[in-house]
Scaffold this active site. Structure first.
Site, PDB file in Angstrom:
ATOM      1  CG  HIS A 174      -0.116   0.202   2.430  1.00 12.47           C
ATOM      2  ND1 HIS A 174       0.613  -0.661   3.247  1.00 12.47           N
ATOM      3  CD2 HIS A 174       0.103   1.336   3.372  1.00 12.47           C
ATOM      4  CE1 HIS A 174       1.135  -0.305   4.247  1.00 12.47           C
ATOM      5  NE2 HIS A 174       0.564   0.857   4.395  1.00 12.47           N
ATOM      6  CG  ASP A 233       1.394   5.154   4.835  1.00 11.55           C
ATOM      7  OD1 ASP A 233       1.048   4.010   5.193  1.00 11.55           O
ATOM      8  OD2 ASP A 233       2.809   5.736   5.043  1.00 11.55           O
ATOM      9  NE  ARG A 271       2.794   5.491  10.100  1.00 11.05           N
ATOM     10  CZ  ARG A 271       2.388   5.678   8.632  1.00 11.05           C
ATOM     11  NH1 ARG A 271       2.710   4.698   7.953  1.00 11.05           N
ATOM     12  NH2 ARG A 271       1.590   6.532   8.251  1.00 11.05           N
TER      13      ARG A 271
HETATM   14  C1  SIN Z   1       3.382   1.064   7.775  1.00  7.75           C
HETATM   15  O1  SIN Z   1       3.652   1.992   7.936  1.00  7.75           O
HETATM   16  O2  SIN Z   1       2.516   0.688   6.834  1.00  7.75           O
HETATM   17  C2  SIN Z   1       4.136  -0.036   8.541  1.00  7.75           C
HETATM   18  C3  SIN Z   1       5.766  -0.051   8.172  1.00  7.75           C
HETATM   19  C4  SIN Z   1       6.396  -1.059   9.229  1.00  7.75           C
HETATM   20  O3  SIN Z   1       5.973  -1.265  10.064  1.00  7.75           O
HETATM   21  O4  SIN Z   1       7.388  -1.352   8.624  1.00  7.75           O
END
Ligand code: SIN
Length: 266
Positions: free
Chosen positions: A95, A97, A257
């Site tokens: 995906h 985001d 994140r």
């Molecule tokens: C994400 O942001 O979709 C997950 C990325 C990750 O956990 O490596």
């Protein structure tokens, strides 16, 4: 600053820089390398939440992640945490985001705090390359098409069973978008959120999307990143997709994140 490209398709490690105290010229150089490589990686960046936010603000405008509460005092930093017993893998399908938003994020970044002894890598894929490698006839077919991106697939039932009747965000975006900075075209459909190509019958849309989803996942379009505590990945959601691997059960993986605001795809 030392730049090491780590795959043919995309991805570069940037060494010799401390994200906690960046100068303007270093920020400009990171941005240049990032635009060229789509995702950049840093090592040994044990940033405090304040330093992490300061870096995010240097490259854009951090925004909260839909439906997920940020950490104490920092609404734009969310935990990506997988505990020993947990079975849901955040980001485990290819995906870009939150493409179900009218203005999907320009970028995201993840700072690894705890990594499993082995596994837990993240894959990234180059959507300029995915577009370029389509045949001319398919590129012509996709030209001008739009598709629906829907948050319901991900969120329905996830936050308890009381979401009957709840409407989840959805948006219509071009199947091929033009990157607002580089001006290059890239494929902009993803397996997580893109549900339907507008103006096609269901069978036509399903067939075309399945073909594109499989094409996007071509290994030659990818880079695979092995995390260490203090590693940061910073990716461009407009022209790259990613997928977090879950091959480390029953170990833990934990990171912070941040999502950075974007604009409406065209
Ligand atoms: C994400 O942001 O979709 C997950 C990325 C990750 O956990 O490596």
């Amino acid at each position: 600053m030392e730049i090491r490209r780590i795959a043919g398709a995309l991805g570069a490690e940037i060494h010799g820089v401390s994200l906690g105290k960046l100068s303007q010229s270093e920020t400009d150089e990171i941005r240049r390398v990032w635009l060229e490589n789509l995702v950049v990686f840093f090592r040994d960046q044990e940033l405090t939440p304040e330093q992490y936010m300061a870096f995010a603000k240097r490259v854009g405008q951090p925004i909260p992640y839909p439906f997920v509460r940020g950490i104490e005092g920092f609404p734009e930093i969310i935990e990506v945490k997988k505990l020993e017993h947990e079975k849901v893998n955040f980001g485990g399908v290819w995906h870009s985001d939150t493409t179900y938003l009218e203005q999907p994020p320009m970028a995201s970044m993840l700072l690894a705090r705890e990594v499993p002894p082995a596994g837990g890598d993240t894959l990234f894929a180059n959507m300029y390359l995915a577009y370029d490698r389509l045949s001319e006839r398919i590129r012509a077919l996709l030209d001008g098409m739009t598709a629906i991106h829907d948050g319901e697939m991900l969120y329905r039932g996830r936050y308890g069973s009381d979401d009957a009747g709840k409407v989840y965000p959805r948006a219509e975006h071009p199947v091929v978008r033009t990157h607002p900075v580089t001006g290059r075209k890239c494929l902009y459909v993803n397996r997580f959120f893109t549900t339907r190509i507008v103006g096609l019958s269901k069978i036509e849309s399903d067939g075309l999307l399945q073909m594109l989803f499989r094409h996007v996942e071509t290994p030659e379009f990818q880079v695979r990143f092995r995390w260490q505590p203090g590693s940061i990945a910073f990716w461009d959601n407009r022209c790259a997709q990613h997928r977090a691997l879950w091959d480390y059960y029953p170990n833990r993986r934990y990171g912070h994140r941040v999502t950075v605001a974007g604009d409406k795809p065209f």
